[in-house]
Design a protein around this motif. Structure first.
Motif, mmCIF file in Angstrom:
data_model
loop_
_atom_site.group_PDB
_atom_site.id
_atom_site.type_symbol
_atom_site.label_atom_id
_atom_site.label_comp_id
_atom_site.label_asym_id
_atom_site.label_seq_id
_atom_site.Cartn_x
_atom_site.Cartn_y
_atom_site.Cartn_z
ATOM 1 N N GLU A 21 15.689 -0.434 13.965
ATOM 2 C CA GLU A 21 16.588 -1.523 14.347
ATOM 3 C C GLU A 21 17.044 -1.401 15.797
ATOM 4 O OE1 GLU A 21 18.052 -4.460 12.544
ATOM 5 O OE2 GLU A 21 16.017 -3.983 11.890
ATOM 6 N N ASP A 22 17.143 -0.166 16.321
ATOM 7 C CA ASP A 22 17.576 0.000 17.714
ATOM 8 C C ASP A 22 16.452 -0.223 18.715
ATOM 9 O OD1 ASP A 22 16.019 2.242 17.418
ATOM 10 O OD2 ASP A 22 17.615 3.687 17.830
ATOM 11 N N GLY A 23 15.256 -0.600 18.204
ATOM 12 C CA GLY A 23 14.133 -0.890 19.091
ATOM 13 C C GLY A 23 13.212 0.276 19.341
ATOM 14 N N HIS A 24 13.606 1.491 19.010
ATOM 15 C CA HIS A 24 12.760 2.661 19.206
ATOM 16 C C HIS A 24 11.759 2.789 18.053
ATOM 17 C CE1 HIS A 24 16.288 4.439 21.734
ATOM 18 N NE2 HIS A 24 15.629 3.481 22.370
ATOM 19 N N TYR A 25 10.697 3.536 18.320
ATOM 20 C CA TYR A 25 9.605 3.596 17.350
ATOM 21 C C TYR A 25 9.543 4.946 16.645
ATOM 22 C CZ TYR A 25 7.751 -0.804 19.099
ATOM 23 O OH TYR A 25 7.597 -2.123 19.433
ATOM 24 N N LEU A 26 9.066 4.899 15.410
ATOM 25 C CA LEU A 26 8.714 6.093 14.638
ATOM 26 C C LEU A 26 7.217 6.072 14.381
ATOM 27 C CD1 LEU A 26 11.405 6.054 11.781
ATOM 28 C CD2 LEU A 26 11.444 7.468 13.835
ATOM 29 N N TRP A 27 6.608 7.239 14.391
ATOM 30 C CA TRP A 27 5.236 7.355 13.887
ATOM 31 C C TRP A 27 5.337 7.637 12.393
ATOM 32 C CZ3 TRP A 27 0.267 6.558 14.938
ATOM 33 C CH2 TRP A 27 -0.122 6.372 16.267
ATOM 34 N N ILE A 28 4.671 6.865 11.580
ATOM 35 C CA ILE A 28 4.730 7.097 10.146
ATOM 36 C C ILE A 28 3.328 7.202 9.553
ATOM 37 C CG2 ILE A 28 6.932 5.895 9.947
ATOM 38 C CD1 ILE A 28 5.455 3.581 8.597
ATOM 39 N N HIS A 29 3.254 7.918 8.442
ATOM 40 C CA HIS A 29 2.023 8.029 7.663
ATOM 41 C C HIS A 29 2.284 7.341 6.332
ATOM 42 C CE1 HIS A 29 -1.431 10.796 6.064
ATOM 43 N NE2 HIS A 29 -1.654 9.516 5.863
ATOM 44 N N THR A 30 1.638 6.200 6.119
ATOM 45 C CA THR A 30 1.803 5.432 4.889
ATOM 46 C C THR A 30 0.660 5.748 3.944
ATOM 47 O OG1 THR A 30 2.980 3.627 5.989
ATOM 48 C CG2 THR A 30 1.903 3.114 3.904
ATOM 49 N N ARG A 31 1.031 6.190 2.750
ATOM 50 C CA ARG A 31 0.029 6.461 1.706
ATOM 51 C C ARG A 31 0.341 5.573 0.514
ATOM 52 N NH1 ARG A 31 2.138 11.342 3.306
ATOM 53 N NH2 ARG A 31 0.776 12.785 4.414
ATOM 54 N N GLY A 32 -0.675 5.239 -0.249
ATOM 55 C CA GLY A 32 -0.435 4.422 -1.427
ATOM 56 C C GLY A 32 -1.629 4.395 -2.342
ATOM 57 N N ALA A 33 -1.430 3.780 -3.478
ATOM 58 C CA ALA A 33 -2.508 3.663 -4.459
ATOM 59 C C ALA A 33 -2.285 2.415 -5.289
ATOM 60 C CB ALA A 33 -2.556 4.900 -5.349
ATOM 61 N N ALA A 34 -3.366 1.895 -5.831
ATOM 62 C CA ALA A 34 -3.298 0.709 -6.679
ATOM 63 C C ALA A 34 -4.398 0.799 -7.729
ATOM 64 C CB ALA A 34 -3.455 -0.555 -5.856
ATOM 65 N N GLU A 35 -4.149 0.123 -8.820
ATOM 66 C CA GLU A 35 -5.191 0.013 -9.836
ATOM 67 C C GLU A 35 -5.543 -1.461 -9.989
ATOM 68 O OE1 GLU A 35 -5.075 1.984 -13.481
ATOM 69 O OE2 GLU A 35 -4.213 3.834 -12.703
ATOM 70 N N PRO A 36 -6.827 -1.764 -10.036
ATOM 71 C CA PRO A 36 -7.221 -3.175 -10.173
ATOM 72 C C PRO A 36 -6.926 -3.705 -11.574
ATOM 73 C CG PRO A 36 -9.144 -1.752 -10.219
ATOM 74 C CD PRO A 36 -7.978 -0.866 -9.914
ATOM 75 N N ASP A 37 -6.666 -5.011 -11.640
ATOM 76 C CA ASP A 37 -6.504 -5.638 -12.951
ATOM 77 C C ASP A 37 -7.865 -5.956 -13.543
ATOM 78 O OD1 ASP A 37 -7.407 -7.853 -11.581
ATOM 79 O OD2 ASP A 37 -5.425 -8.767 -11.373
ATOM 80 N N SER A 38 -7.879 -6.692 -14.617
ATOM 81 C CA SER A 38 -9.143 -6.973 -15.317
ATOM 82 C C SER A 38 -10.124 -7.750 -14.460
ATOM 83 C CB SER A 38 -8.849 -7.747 -16.606
ATOM 84 O OG SER A 38 -8.148 -8.954 -16.303
ATOM 85 N N SER A 39 -9.585 -8.487 -13.474
ATOM 86 C CA SER A 39 -10.469 -9.261 -12.592
ATOM 87 C C SER A 39 -10.904 -8.476 -11.358
ATOM 88 C CB SER A 39 -9.753 -10.547 -12.156
ATOM 89 O OG SER A 39 -8.625 -10.230 -11.341
ATOM 90 N N GLY A 40 -10.410 -7.239 -11.245
ATOM 91 C CA GLY A 40 -10.781 -6.407 -10.101
ATOM 92 C C GLY A 40 -9.870 -6.552 -8.912
ATOM 93 N N LEU A 66 -6.147 -5.633 0.277
ATOM 94 C CA LEU A 66 -5.729 -6.516 -0.807
ATOM 95 C C LEU A 66 -6.870 -7.394 -1.292
ATOM 96 C CD1 LEU A 66 -2.161 -7.584 0.409
ATOM 97 C CD2 LEU A 66 -2.827 -5.727 -1.142
ATOM 98 N N GLY A 67 -7.885 -7.536 -0.475
ATOM 99 C CA GLY A 67 -9.061 -8.287 -0.901
ATOM 100 C C GLY A 67 -10.019 -7.467 -1.740
ATOM 101 N N GLY A 68 -9.661 -6.199 -1.954
ATOM 102 C CA GLY A 68 -10.493 -5.344 -2.803
ATOM 103 C C GLY A 68 -11.673 -4.730 -2.102
ATOM 104 N N HIS A 69 -11.632 -4.710 -0.741
ATOM 105 C CA HIS A 69 -12.770 -4.172 0.010
ATOM 106 C C HIS A 69 -12.580 -2.708 0.381
ATOM 107 C CE1 HIS A 69 -14.139 -8.247 0.149
ATOM 108 N NE2 HIS A 69 -13.123 -8.656 0.904
ATOM 109 N N GLN A 70 -11.491 -2.090 -0.068
ATOM 110 C CA GLN A 70 -11.214 -0.695 0.240
ATOM 111 C C GLN A 70 -11.143 0.107 -1.056
ATOM 112 O OE1 GLN A 70 -10.907 0.431 3.353
ATOM 113 N NE2 GLN A 70 -10.868 -1.503 4.460
#
Length: 673
Positions: A212-231, A195-199
């Motif tokens: 919610e039951d306390g057990h874990y999932l392995w997940i793969h999170t993907r995403g994308a963003a476009e910077p605004d005029s200030s970067g 979020l600081g723009g270093h990636q």
């Protein structure tokens, strides 16, 4: 579609066309770049392993002119190329699929990314439209409003996490609080940097998230963003994929793996710390080198898991331990408020026996069990499996069907932990050092020495090699320890030569394992060490323990031939106790064969053992090998061996393994005899 393998490319082109897409194909990178430059494309399927210009280079060239939001690129990768995926994702790949390609998954993901690209100008409608498309891919959608710091998730993803609809909106801090403790710092730091723009504009993370039951999932999170005029990033969106099946399943048995079982205990410790649990670990004994017996064991493991879940309601988890032949069963109390270990065994063992009996050709498969009762102490996820394994190993040592972890094993386990914790420091500080045992010609003249590892621990005293060598092996310190012992042994021999206590023909023998010889730097290290101590190859005998190799690979044979050609002596240690055959012995360029002390110890009292020793001597002579008999402790044993044609002996009769100070004193006395 960019793929160099013509049949694979043509097949995918046909299937994609039948699915309604117009498809252009290219066999290599330059052809693909030409199509990109001359056509308006909606998306690209790009093979990672292209000839010449590889997939990463093509990806980098394309991303110079188009962003992931405008032109999605899905990498198609073979299993052995997966190490490059992180780099591909960091350079702008949107996603990947593995070969062989699952077309239904590819179709779903391709639809998702094409739709995401089409709707990038209207992000407000992204969530609803993507929900329908991604349903078949088992993915969930997320959005992040950077200014408010709040996540929003699709209903599909809330269902996987067992969350209520009113939990769709949560802060970054609330999301991170759900992340597994071992992953939290990494994820928090990544989000802060991103979020600081270093990636890069895209993100890709794999981590564990709590339901919610306390057990874990392995997940793969993907995403994308476009910077605004200030970067700066104002809005980020993407998908979550449940990858628990890949991370939590054992590749051989298909059962939950040790990571899944460990995380299960973490969740139980967090949400039900007062709950008592029982753990049963079963070590199955079978020939892991036999494909037939491996298949039989896989069938037994799968069948046993199904039967246990079906017939014992108290069974919470069935999985595979750190070793494939370790089966772990976690149960809750058999009786309300009281864990009855006897009942647990009496219920489980008949099921195991019945499945083995029903499995054809399972006669060679046996097992030993370890038991552990956990009362109000399940927050440490590592100790329970270590302790129950110690109980199972003790059962195997004592030839018992089952053994419950107790105070004596706890003490033994604590000792093992202390040794494991301090072994690296002991190697570095040379507290693990060689004691040299003389090898005598005709029981009198010194021919050489064998280097034997010894460790005097400041708290535990003298630790037996039988105790610390397996720990060095399992902790990955064996190669480092062998290098240290080699250095100290050569230094000791050089010192004895300088003091004129031994002649130039005297050598020192050091034990190695076959896999160490195949290390890329081994031969260089060997040459460097001998030269550094002012010695030559004939001053060193490389002892290869027979039980450390199962067959003769081409690489091993070539390595031993090179070592022998350079002048090193090669000895086969503990002959008759391992897996070698006469054909293997004939293939390898050994100069010396060592008769194991177990044969020497029993040869005068057991006619069969005596005949075996005589046969070994005859084999060695036929192959023109020098013979060394180990473990000679009596004059009668020495006399028998010398008369049978064994010229070289070592053992307590003439000299024990000695530290340098004691050895120098012994050599001074020996020279006067």
């Amino acid at each position: 579609m960019v793929e160099d393998d013509a049949p694979s490319r043509q097949l995918l082109v046909r299937r994609l066309s039948h699915a309604g897409w117009q498809v252009l194909d290219a066999p290599d990178g330059p052809s693909a770049l030409e199509i990109v430059a001359t056509h308006a494309l909606s998306g690209i399927l790009l093979d990672m392993g292209l000839p010449g210009m590889n997939g990463l280079e093509v990806l980098q060239r394309i991303r110079q002119n188009s962003t992931p939001l405008i032109l999605p690129i899905i990498m198609v990768t073979a299993f052995d190329e997966r190490d490059y995926l992180a780099e591909a994702l960091s350079k702008g790949a949107n996603d990947f699929v593995s070969k062989p390609v699952d077309f239904s998954a590819l179709k779903a993901r391709l639809k998702a990314h094409l739709a995401l690209a089409e709707t990038s100008k209207s992000l407000s409608s992204l969530q609803a439209r993507q929900e329908l498309i991604l349903r078949g891919a088992n993915d969930g959608i997320w959005e992040l409003d950077v200014q408010s710091g709040r996540f929003n998730h699709s209903q599909r993803w809330l269902a996987l996490l067992q969350c209520q609809s009113n939990q769709a909106d949560m802060t970054i801090e609330q999301w991170i609080a759900r992340v597994h403790p071992e992953d939290q710092d990494r994820i928090a730091m990544f989000i802060q940097d991103y979020l600081g723009g270093h990636q890069s504009e895209t993100l890709s993370l794999e981590y564990r998230i709590r339901r919610e039951d306390g057990h874990y999932l392995w997940i793969h999170t993907r995403g994308a963003a476009e910077p605004d005029s200030s970067g700066q990033y104002a809005y980020v969106a993407g998908t979550h994929t449940n990858i628990s099946k890949d991370r939590y399943k054992h590749q051989v048995t298909g059962l939950n793996n040790i990571a899944c079982l460990s995380d299960f205990l973490v969740s139980m410790g967090s949400f039900q710390p007062e709950k008592s649990l029982g753990i049963l670990l079963i070590i199955f004994n079978y020939d892991s080198q036999s494909p037939k017996e491996r298949d039989i064991y896989r069938h037994i493991a799968e069948s046993l898991a199904k039967e246990l879940y079906l017939k014992i309601p108290q069974v919470l988890q069935v999985g595979t331990g750190k070793e494939t032949n370790h089966l772990i069963i976690i149960t809750e109390p058999m009786q309300t408020g009281n864990l009855n270990l006897t009942e647990m065994i009496n219920t489980t063992i008949p099921i195991i026996n019945n499945i083995i009996l029903q499995s054809s050709d399972a006669g060679n498969i046996s097992y030993h069990c370890g038991l552990l009762e956990m009362k109000h102490d399940i927050t440490n996820n590592g100790e329970p499996f270590t302790n129950v394994l110690a109980a199972a190993e003790h059962a195997a040592e004592m030839n018992l069907p089952v053994y419950a972890f107790d105070a004596s094993l706890r003490e033994k386990s604590e000792r093992k932990k202390l040794i494991t914790k301090s072994i690296l420091e002991a190697i570095v500080k040379k507290n693990i050092c060689p004691y040299l045992q003389p090898i005598l010609l005709n029981g009198r003249e010194i021919a050489g020495f064998e280097s034997l590892a010894r460790w005097h621990h400041e708290d535990l005293g003298m630790i037996s090699p039988a105790e610390f060598l397996p720990i060095a092996r399992t902790s990955g310190q064996m190669l480092l320890m062998t290098q240290s012992l080699l250095d100290q042994s050569l230094e000791a021999l050089n010192l004895l030569r300088k003091k004129r206590l031994v002649g130039d023909q005297i050598y020192v023998s050091v034990n190695f394992e076959a896999e160490q010889l195949l290390h890329s730097e081994f031969e260089y290290m060997l040459e460097n060490e001998t030269q550094r101590h002012g010695l030559h190859p004939h001053h060193l005998c490389i002892e290869l323990v027979e039980s450390s190799w199962l067959d003769v690979s081409k690489s091993l044979r070539e390595c031993l031939n090179r070592l022998r050609a350079r002048g090193y002596m090669l000895a086969l240690d503990d002959f008759g106790t391992g897996y070698s055959s006469l054909s293997m012995l004939n293939q390898l360029p050994f100069s010396t064969l060592k008769i194991d002390q177990s044969f020497v110890r029993n040869m005068l009292s057991n006619h069969s053992t005596q005949s075996l020793v005589e046969a070994i001597i005859a084999i060695a002579k036929a192959l023109k090998l020098r013979i060394i008999a180990e473990g000679v402790e009596t004059l009668e044993e020495e006399r028998f061996l010398l008369e049978a044609g064994v010229e070289l002996t070592q053992g307590f009769l003439r000299a024990r393994p000695m530290a340098m100070e004691a050895l120098q004193e012994w050599l001074g006395e020996h020279s006067q005899q």
